[in-house]
Write a protein that holds these residues in place. Structure first.
Motif, PDB file in Angstrom:
ATOM      1  N   ILE A 409       0.811  -1.109  -0.010  1.00 24.08           N
ATOM      2  CA  ILE A 409      -0.003  -0.028   0.059  1.00 24.08           C
ATOM      3  C   ILE A 409       0.957   1.099   0.039  1.00 24.08           C
ATOM      4  CG2 ILE A 409      -1.665   1.322   1.230  1.00 24.08           C
ATOM      5  CD1 ILE A 409      -2.923  -1.252   2.441  1.00 24.08           C
ATOM      6  N   VAL A 410       0.820   2.355  -1.043  1.00 23.17           N
ATOM      7  CA  VAL A 410       1.633   3.271  -0.987  1.00 23.17           C
ATOM      8  C   VAL A 410       0.619   4.237  -0.268  1.00 23.17           C
ATOM      9  CG1 VAL A 410       3.191   2.723  -2.548  1.00 23.17           C
ATOM     10  CG2 VAL A 410       1.117   3.684  -3.698  1.00 23.17           C
ATOM     11  N   ASP A 411       0.883   4.934   0.517  1.00 21.84           N
ATOM     12  CA  ASP A 411       0.439   6.126   1.326  1.00 21.84           C
ATOM     13  C   ASP A 411       0.923   7.284   0.720  1.00 21.84           C
ATOM     14  OD1 ASP A 411      -0.938   8.126   2.691  1.00 21.84           O
ATOM     15  OD2 ASP A 411      -0.290   7.180   4.907  1.00 21.84           O
ATOM     16  N   THR A 412       0.199   8.074  -0.180  1.00 26.20           N
ATOM     17  CA  THR A 412       0.636   9.284  -0.991  1.00 26.20           C
ATOM     18  C   THR A 412       0.367  10.435  -0.257  1.00 26.20           C
ATOM     19  OG1 THR A 412      -1.332   9.368  -2.679  1.00 26.20           O
ATOM     20  CG2 THR A 412       0.822   7.932  -2.899  1.00 26.20           C
ATOM     21  N   TRP A 413       1.205  11.364   0.275  1.00 28.70           N
ATOM     22  CA  TRP A 413       1.020  12.526   0.802  1.00 28.70           C
ATOM     23  C   TRP A 413       1.405  13.546  -0.215  1.00 28.70           C
ATOM     24  CZ3 TRP A 413       3.306  17.239   1.229  1.00 28.70           C
ATOM     25  CH2 TRP A 413       2.903  18.251   1.884  1.00 28.70           C
ATOM     26  N   TRP A 414       0.249  14.566  -0.468  1.00 27.13           N
ATOM     27  CA  TRP A 414       0.649  15.600  -1.363  1.00 27.13           C
ATOM     28  C   TRP A 414      -0.457  16.548  -1.359  1.00 27.13           C
ATOM     29  CZ3 TRP A 414      -1.755  15.572  -6.704  1.00 27.13           C
ATOM     30  CH2 TRP A 414      -2.517  14.584  -6.832  1.00 27.13           C
ATOM     31  N   GLN A 415      -0.533  17.500  -2.073  1.00 29.39           N
ATOM     32  CA  GLN A 415      -1.516  18.538  -2.083  1.00 29.39           C
ATOM     33  C   GLN A 415      -1.790  19.272  -3.351  1.00 29.39           C
ATOM     34  OE1 GLN A 415       0.951  21.214   0.203  1.00 29.39           O
ATOM     35  NE2 GLN A 415      -0.575  21.034   1.982  1.00 29.39           N
TER      36      GLN A 415
END
Ligand code: WTA
Length: 646
Positions: A409-415
Motif C-alpha cells: 500500500i502506498v500512502d501518498t501525501w501531497w496537495q
C-alpha cells in the motif's frame, strides 16, 4: 490537530520479494537523487517526456518563490499523453475503460482517444479558444471531461475544472476569477442511482450577469430536460461531428500554464492554484513509475478520484495517459447499485493498481468484507491511499481484505499545490508502515520544523516544510502573487510551508498529524471553515457563525456549525435544517454541515477572536477545555449543554 497515528509502529510490511525484484525503482534511487537533485530531475524529464526543444537550464530560482523549471524547453502536454503512444505503435492499447453508473460502458484506445482530443481541440478553436485563454469544465466523471482537459492542454488554453458537486455560486466565482470564456458541461451525470443535474447550475451562474462566458458546450449524458440558450449553448456531439480528427499540436514553453484549480485556504476566498507544463508532467509521470510502479504494457490502473480534484487531474487525466497505461474511469459511487460495486469493477477490468481515499476504505470496512469477497480481486498488485492520514486499522483491512495480504500500500501525501506525490513509501524500496507516509519521493526534500523554523527532534510534532523547489510545484495563486508568498513562503525563510502537522519517528519515517490551520478534511476533500462561515452568515437569519471540523469515524472530519441568529429571527424545528440546506446551495453538498447548533453567543477572546478550539472540544465530546482566555467563560457552559441536548 487530529492524530490518528499514535498506534505503536512496530509492525512493518515488506513488499513481496518478487515485487521488489521487478520494481521500477529500487532503494539506490534515493541516494542517486539526493546526490544531485537537479541532475536527477533533468535526467528524469528527458527520459520520461518528449521535448520538442530540449531545455537549457533545469531550474531558475533567481526570483524565489517564483520557480521556472526546464527553462527554454518546449513541449505539448497532450502530445505526450496521446500522439506519442500512437506513434510508438501502441495506438490499439486501451487508454480508457469507462464504466457508467447505470452499467453502460465504453472503451477508447489510444488511437481513438487521440482522435477525439484532436476533434475537441478543433471544436474549441472554432469557438475562438486559443493559447493563453481559460476554459471552465464542470462535468460528471465521464471520458469527455478528460477529453476536454486534454483538448485545452493541446491548444495551450488553461482549464479550470470545477467539481460537479459545487454550487452555481462556487462555479460563478471561479468563472469570474479565471475569466473563462467557454464552459464545458453536461446535461447531468449518474450518482447514487439518480441522474444528477449540472446544466441548471451553469444557467444560474451565468444569469448573475457580467460573466465573460461566450459559449457553453453541453455533453449529453443523463438525458435530463435542460434549457439551451440560443447563441450561447451548443451540444458537444453536434459540434464534434463537424470537426476533423486531425490536429497538429503546437509546442509551448515549459512554463506555459496548464491549469488553474481552486482550493480552499484559510480565508473564505478559494485560491486559484496555477500549474504549468514541463515540470508538472515530469513529476506526475515520475510518480506513476516510482510510487505506483506502473508497467504500461500490462497494468490496469484505477484512480477513483473525481477530475474536479487535483487527484483526478494528476492521476486520471495526466499521469496514466502520459505513461501510456490503461485506466478505468467510473462515473458513480462505490455503493451504487450495491456495496460491492468497486470490487465488481476491479474484477471486470482486472484492475492491477487501485488508488482511493481512506474515507472510502473506512466506508467499505463498515459495510463489511463480504461485499468485497464476492469478487475476484486477484488481479490487484498495488494499492494506493490519498487525501488524509490512513489510520492503521483501515490500512490493515485494505491490505488484507482488498489486497489479499500481497499488495503493497502506498500512502501518498501531497496537495493541490504540490501537483504530484511528495511523501510516499516507494513499494520496491521501503518496508511499509501502516499509517505513515514515510519518505520524500527521490528528488524531494522535506523537513519538520517548530514554531521558530528549527528542525524538530525525533517524535516531536511540528510543521512539514519542503526545503527545495520541486518540478510540479504550484507556480503561484492565479492573479495574486502576494497571497502566494504570504500563504506558503512567509512562515519559514526560504521553505514551503504545507500547513500540515507532522513528525519524524526514530526510523526517519514521516507521520502526518492533520492540518494545522482552519482547513478541514471531510471525506478527503479540503474545505475551509471560513468559506462555510461566510456561506452561513449570508443567510438573512444568521448574525454570526463558527465552523469546526470534528473527528468523524467515516469521513475523517465532519462539518459542525455553531450559529447565532439575528435578533429578529426565532428558532424553530426547521432552522437547523434550513441552514444546512443553505450551505448546500451556496457551496455544495460536501460542505453541508452535519450538525448546526443554534447558540446565544460564540466563545471569544477579549480581543474578539472566536475560539474554535473550544468548540471543537465540545463537538468531539471532550468536555470544555481551558476557558481562561475567554471574555465570558459561562458562554461555553451554555454551548456544551446545547450540544449535549443534541
Ligand atoms: C491531506 C489532495 C496525510 C493533507 C492530494 C494535505 C494527507 C491535504 C494525505 C491536501 C496523506 C493528503 N496523508 N494527509 N497521504 N494526502 N493529505 O489539496 O492535510 O485536496 O495538506 O490534495 O490533504 O489536500 P488536497
Amino acid at each position: 490537530m487530529t492524530d490518528q497515528s499514535q498506534q505503536p509502529a512496530d509492525q512493518t510490511f515488506p513488499p513481496p520479494e518478487e515485487f521488489k525484484r521487478n520494481a521500477n525503482v529500487t532503494a539506490d534511487e534515493y541516494d542517486k537523487a539526493a546526490a544531485d537533485p537537479l541532475a536527477f530531475w533533468a535526467e528524469k524529464s528527458r527520459e520520461l517526456l518528449d521535448w520538442e526543444t530540449d531545455f537549457s537550464e533545469t531550474l531558475d530560482w533567481s526570483d524565489p518563490p517564483f520557480a521556472k523549471w526546464f527553462v527554454g524547453g518546449r513541449l505539448n502536454v497532450a502530445y505526450n499523453c496521446l500522439d506519442r503512444h500512437v506513434e510508438a505503435g501502441n495506438g490499439d492499447r486501451v487508454a480508457i475503460h469507462f464504466e457508467g453508473e447505470p452499467g453502460d460502458s465504453r472503451t477508447y484506445t489510444y488511437a481513438e482517444l487521440t482522435a477525439e482530443v484532436c476533434k475537441a481541440a478543433n471544436m474549441l478553436t472554432s469557438l475562438g479558444v486559443k493559447s493563453g485563454d481559460r476554459v471552465a469544465i464542470y462535468m460528471p466523471m465521464v471520458p469527455e471531461a478528460t477529453i476536454a482537459m486534454l483538448a485545452c492542454a493541446r491548444l495551450g488554453a488553461a482549464h479550470s475544472v470545477v467539481f460537479g458537486g459545487f454550487s452555481s455560486d462556487a462555479l460563478h466565482s471561479r468563472i469570474m476569477d479565471a475569466e473563462a470564456e467557454v464552459v464545458i458541461t453536461a446535461d447531468g451525470g449518474h450518482r447514487r442511482g439518480k441522474p444528477s443535474s449540472l446544466k441548471p447550475a451553469v444557467d444560474e451562474a451565468l444569469a448573475k450577469g457580467d460573466t465573460p462566458v461566450k459559449h457553453v458546450v453541453v455533453v449529453e449524458r443523463a438525458g435530463n430536460d435542460i434549457e439551451m440558450t440560443d447563441g450561447r449553448d451548443q451540444y458537444w456531439r453536434e459540434l464534434m461531428d463537424q470537426q476533423s480528427d486531425a490536429h497538429t499540436p503546437e509546442f509551448f514553453d515549459s512554463e506555459h500554464p496548464l491549469y488553474i484549480l481552486y482550493t480552499s485556504g484559510t480565508t473564505g476566498k478559494p485560491k486559484g492554484i496555477l500549474h504549468t507544463s514541463g515540470g508538472y508532467l515530469t513529476q506526475v509521470l515520475y510518480s506513476m513509475y516510482a510510487s505506483f510502479d506502473i508497467k504500461p504494457e500490462q497494468d490496469v490502473f484505477w484512480c477513483t478520484a473525481d477530475v474536479g480534484w487535483v487527484t483526478g487531474h494528476s492521476y486520471v487525466a495526466y499521469g496514466p495517459l502520459a505513461a501510456g497505461a490503461t485506466q478505468v474511469i467510473y462515473e458513480g459511487t462505490p455503493d451504487s447499485p450495491h456495496r460491492g460495486r468497486w470490487w465488481e469493477i476491479v474484477e471486470k477490468y482486472k484492475v492491477s493498481i487501485f488508488y482511493a481515499a481512506p474515507t472510502a476504505i473506512r466506508a467499505c470496512m463498515k459495510w463489511g468484507r463480504e461485499h468485497a469477497q464476492k469478487f475476484d480481486l486477484s488481479s490487484l498488485r498495488l494499492l494506493g491511499s490519498v487525501g488524509e492520514p490512513i489510520n492503521p486499522e483501515a490500512w490493515l483491512w485494505y491490505h488484507e481484505v482488498i489486497g489479499g495480504g500481497r499488495c503493497p500500500i502506498v500512502d501518498t501525501w501531497w496537495q493541490t499545490e504540490t501537483g504530484a506525490h511528495m511523501i510516499v513509501p516507494l513499494p520496491g524500496a521501503v518496508d511499509l508502515k501502516p499509517g505513515s507516509a514515510q519518505r520524500p519521493l527521490p528528488g524531494i526534500s522535506a523537513q519538520v520544523v517548530d514554531d521558530a523554523g528549527h528542525p524538530c527532534e525525533t517524535d516531536a510534532a511540528g510543521f512539514l516544510t519542503i526545503t527545495e523547489p520541486w518540478p510540479a510545484m504550484l507556480r503561484g495563486i492565479y492573479k495574486d502573487p502576494e497571497r502566494f508568498k504570504e500563504t506558503y513562503w512567509s512562515q519559514v525563510e526560504g521553505q514551503y510551508f504545507a500547513g500540515d502537522g507532522a513528525r519524524f519517528d526514530a526510523d526517519g519515517d514521516i507521520w502526518f498529524l492533520g492540518r494545522i490551520d482552519d482547513v478541514m478534511n471531510v471525506s478527503g476533500h479540503r474545505l475551509s471553515t471560513a468559506e462555510i462561515e461566510s456561506a452561513l452568515v449570508s443567510h438573512p437569519d444568521v448574525a454570526e457563525s463558527a465552523v469546526v471540523g470534528a473527528a468523524d469515524e467515516t469521513s475523517g472530519q465532519a462539518v459542525i456549525a455553531f450559529v447565532v441568529l439575528r435578533g429578529k429571527a426565532t428558532e424553530d424545528d426547521d432552522t437547523a435544517a434550513a441552514l444546512q440546506n443553505h450551505v448546500r446551495r451556496e457551496i455544495g453538498p460536501i460542505a453541508k454541515p452535519k450538525q448546526v447548533f443554534i447558540v446565544e453567543e460564540l466563545p471569544k477572546t477579549r480581543s474578539g477572536k472566536i475560539m474554535r478550539r473550544l468548540l471543537k472540544d465540545v463537538a468531539e465530546n471532550r468536555g470544555i477545555g481551558n476557558t481562561t482566555t475567554l471574555a465570558d467563560a459561562s458562554v461555553m457552559d451554555v454551548i456544551a449543554s446545547r450540544v449535549a441536548e443534541g
